[in-house]
Design a protein around this motif. Structure first.
Motif, mmCIF file in Angstrom:
data_model
loop_
_atom_site.group_PDB
_atom_site.id
_atom_site.type_symbol
_atom_site.label_atom_id
_atom_site.label_comp_id
_atom_site.label_asym_id
_atom_site.label_seq_id
_atom_site.Cartn_x
_atom_site.Cartn_y
_atom_site.Cartn_z
ATOM 1 N N PRO A 1 0.817 -1.224 0.000
ATOM 2 C CA PRO A 1 0.000 0.000 0.000
ATOM 3 C C PRO A 1 0.849 1.271 0.000
ATOM 4 C CG PRO A 1 -0.854 -1.547 1.595
ATOM 5 C CD PRO A 1 0.466 -2.094 1.115
ATOM 6 N N LYS A 2 1.966 1.249 0.719
ATOM 7 C CA LYS A 2 2.853 2.414 0.751
ATOM 8 C C LYS A 2 3.427 2.684 -0.642
ATOM 9 C CE LYS A 2 4.355 1.638 5.496
ATOM 10 N NZ LYS A 2 5.472 1.226 6.361
ATOM 11 N N LEU A 3 3.868 1.631 -1.314
ATOM 12 C CA LEU A 3 4.437 1.790 -2.641
ATOM 13 C C LEU A 3 3.405 2.337 -3.625
ATOM 14 C CD1 LEU A 3 6.497 -1.508 -2.918
ATOM 15 C CD2 LEU A 3 7.418 0.808 -2.821
ATOM 16 N N TRP A 4 2.215 1.742 -3.637
ATOM 17 C CA TRP A 4 1.178 2.180 -4.574
ATOM 18 C C TRP A 4 0.758 3.616 -4.289
ATOM 19 C CZ3 TRP A 4 -3.782 4.015 -4.741
ATOM 20 C CH2 TRP A 4 -4.373 4.033 -6.003
ATOM 21 N N SER A 5 0.579 3.923 -3.027
ATOM 22 C CA SER A 5 0.161 5.275 -2.653
ATOM 23 C C SER A 5 1.207 6.307 -3.051
ATOM 24 C CB SER A 5 -0.106 5.357 -1.147
ATOM 25 O OG SER A 5 -1.147 4.466 -0.805
ATOM 26 N N GLY A 6 2.478 5.994 -2.822
ATOM 27 C CA GLY A 6 3.542 6.915 -3.191
ATOM 28 C C GLY A 6 3.606 7.158 -4.691
ATOM 29 N N ARG A 7 3.377 6.109 -5.461
ATOM 30 C CA ARG A 7 3.417 6.241 -6.920
ATOM 31 C C ARG A 7 2.211 6.991 -7.477
ATOM 32 N NH1 ARG A 7 5.461 0.689 -9.675
ATOM 33 N NH2 ARG A 7 7.505 0.661 -8.697
ATOM 34 N N ASN A 8 1.120 6.979 -6.742
ATOM 35 C CA ASN A 8 -0.126 7.544 -7.259
ATOM 36 C C ASN A 8 -0.601 8.768 -6.496
ATOM 37 O OD1 ASN A 8 -1.107 5.539 -9.448
ATOM 38 N ND2 ASN A 8 -0.311 4.270 -7.789
ATOM 39 N N ALA A 9 0.280 9.346 -5.688
ATOM 40 C CA ALA A 9 -0.053 10.545 -4.909
ATOM 41 C C ALA A 9 -1.396 10.367 -4.194
ATOM 42 C CB ALA A 9 -0.073 11.783 -5.801
ATOM 43 N N ALA A 10 -1.520 9.241 -3.518
ATOM 44 C CA ALA A 10 -2.755 8.903 -2.809
ATOM 45 C C ALA A 10 -2.402 8.522 -1.372
ATOM 46 C CB ALA A 10 -3.461 7.744 -3.505
ATOM 47 N N THR A 11 -3.414 8.381 -0.545
ATOM 48 C CA THR A 11 -3.189 7.929 0.823
ATOM 49 C C THR A 11 -3.279 6.413 0.873
ATOM 50 O OG1 THR A 11 -5.515 8.036 1.437
ATOM 51 C CG2 THR A 11 -4.198 10.052 1.741
ATOM 52 N N ARG A 12 -2.662 5.834 1.872
ATOM 53 C CA ARG A 12 -2.726 4.367 2.044
ATOM 54 C C ARG A 12 -4.157 3.896 2.222
ATOM 55 N NH1 ARG A 12 1.511 2.069 6.154
ATOM 56 N NH2 ARG A 12 -0.448 1.115 6.682
ATOM 57 N N GLY A 13 -5.008 4.779 2.714
ATOM 58 C CA GLY A 13 -6.408 4.428 2.926
ATOM 59 C C GLY A 13 -7.178 4.182 1.647
ATOM 60 N N THR A 14 -6.548 4.446 0.502
ATOM 61 C CA THR A 14 -7.222 4.201 -0.776
ATOM 62 C C THR A 14 -6.884 2.836 -1.357
ATOM 63 O OG1 THR A 14 -5.453 5.293 -2.000
ATOM 64 C CG2 THR A 14 -7.333 6.670 -1.340
ATOM 65 N N THR A 15 -6.183 2.011 -0.565
ATOM 66 C CA THR A 15 -5.831 0.668 -1.012
ATOM 67 C C THR A 15 -6.515 -0.384 -0.155
ATOM 68 O OG1 THR A 15 -3.904 0.527 0.434
ATOM 69 C CG2 THR A 15 -3.538 1.402 -1.798
ATOM 70 N N ALA A 16 -6.568 -1.591 -0.696
ATOM 71 C CA ALA A 16 -7.024 -2.759 0.047
ATOM 72 C C ALA A 16 -6.028 -3.876 -0.245
ATOM 73 C CB ALA A 16 -8.424 -3.171 -0.385
ATOM 74 N N VAL A 17 -5.697 -4.655 0.766
ATOM 75 C CA VAL A 17 -4.678 -5.694 0.636
ATOM 76 C C VAL A 17 -5.335 -7.058 0.430
ATOM 77 C CG1 VAL A 17 -2.732 -6.824 1.755
ATOM 78 C CG2 VAL A 17 -3.116 -4.364 2.096
ATOM 79 N N VAL A 18 -4.997 -7.684 -0.676
ATOM 80 C CA VAL A 18 -5.435 -9.049 -0.967
ATOM 81 C C VAL A 18 -4.421 -9.975 -0.307
ATOM 82 C CG1 VAL A 18 -5.875 -10.745 -2.785
ATOM 83 C CG2 VAL A 18 -6.459 -8.320 -3.159
ATOM 84 N N SER A 19 -4.903 -10.929 0.485
ATOM 85 C CA SER A 19 -3.974 -11.800 1.202
ATOM 86 C C SER A 19 -4.615 -13.142 1.515
ATOM 87 C CB SER A 19 -3.510 -11.129 2.500
ATOM 88 O OG SER A 19 -4.613 -10.919 3.355
ATOM 89 N N ARG A 20 -3.819 -13.997 2.118
ATOM 90 C CA ARG A 20 -4.255 -15.311 2.585
ATOM 91 C C ARG A 20 -4.865 -16.149 1.468
ATOM 92 N NH1 ARG A 20 -1.596 -12.829 6.106
ATOM 93 N NH2 ARG A 20 -2.362 -12.526 8.208
ATOM 94 N N LEU A 21 -4.305 -15.993 0.245
ATOM 95 C CA LEU A 21 -4.782 -16.787 -0.889
ATOM 96 C C LEU A 21 -4.113 -18.146 -0.875
ATOM 97 C CD1 LEU A 21 -6.277 -17.120 -3.621
ATOM 98 C CD2 LEU A 21 -4.199 -16.228 -4.695
ATOM 99 N N PHE A 22 -4.920 -19.185 -0.928
ATOM 100 C CA PHE A 22 -4.381 -20.528 -1.111
ATOM 101 C C PHE A 22 -5.433 -21.403 -1.772
ATOM 102 C CE2 PHE A 22 -6.080 -20.400 3.201
ATOM 103 C CZ PHE A 22 -6.833 -21.561 3.298
ATOM 104 N N VAL A 23 -4.958 -22.378 -2.520
ATOM 105 C CA VAL A 23 -5.822 -23.346 -3.202
ATOM 106 C C VAL A 23 -5.254 -24.730 -2.927
ATOM 107 C CG1 VAL A 23 -6.680 -24.158 -5.436
ATOM 108 C CG2 VAL A 23 -6.484 -21.699 -5.002
ATOM 109 N N ALA A 24 -6.123 -25.656 -2.596
ATOM 110 C CA ALA A 24 -5.707 -27.029 -2.312
ATOM 111 C C ALA A 24 -4.944 -27.602 -3.503
ATOM 112 C CB ALA A 24 -6.932 -27.897 -2.015
#
Length: 153
Positions: A58-81
């Motif tokens: 989120p920090k990287l994306w926000s810095g590149r896009n002159a936005a706040t971290r609050g404008t991102t959402a983190v996709v995580s905990r992805l797994f498939v059997a």
């Protein structure tokens, strides 16, 4: 937790097995989570959360896009059997998380341990942009190389 344990045994994800896997799956300011079922059994999982203090993507994306971290959402905990792979389940789960992030007006980002080449290949096939590859110190005795991605606009 059986599927997560299978993924950990086969792929080493998560890198550090959590003491309480159920809590690990729902940790943080969760915006949503989804599971995939096949033939009546759970075969996959993904979650979406607000950016936490230690989240680099989120920090990287926000810095590149002159936005706040609050404008991102983190996709995580992805797994498939392992036995369910090759059926686009991972892509469908990611799509669900991305759709929810966009519905909330947020830009999806994620990070993945660099050694998880299959996950990185999936994100790149789906058009995610590699923002950076960095070393992160997860503990005094563990440094991990992480790839940070942003969803396509």
């Amino acid at each position: 937790m059986r599927v997560l344990a299978e993924v950990h045994a086969r792929d080493g994800y998560p890198v550090n097995w959590p003491d309480q896997p159920g809590e690990w799956l729902s940790r943080g300011p969760l915006l949503g989570s989804w599971v995939a079922e096949l033939d009546g059994g759970l075969v996959g999982h993904v979650s979406l959360s607000q950016a936490g203090e230690g989240d680099l993507a989120p920090k990287l994306w926000s810095g590149r896009n002159a936005a706040t971290r609050g404008t991102t959402a983190v996709v995580s905990r992805l797994f498939v059997a392992p036995q369910a792979r090759g059926r686009r389940i991972g892509a469908l789960l990611i799509g669900q998380a991305v759709e929810e992030a966009r519905r909330r007006g947020l830009h999806p980002v994620l990070d993945v341990v660099a050694s998880d080449t299959a996950a990185a290949a999936l994100y790149e096939r789906l058009g995610w942009e590699l923002m950076a590859t960095v070393e992160q110190r997860w503990s005094p005795h563990q440094t991990v190389t992480v790839r940070c991605y942003a969803a396509p606009s």
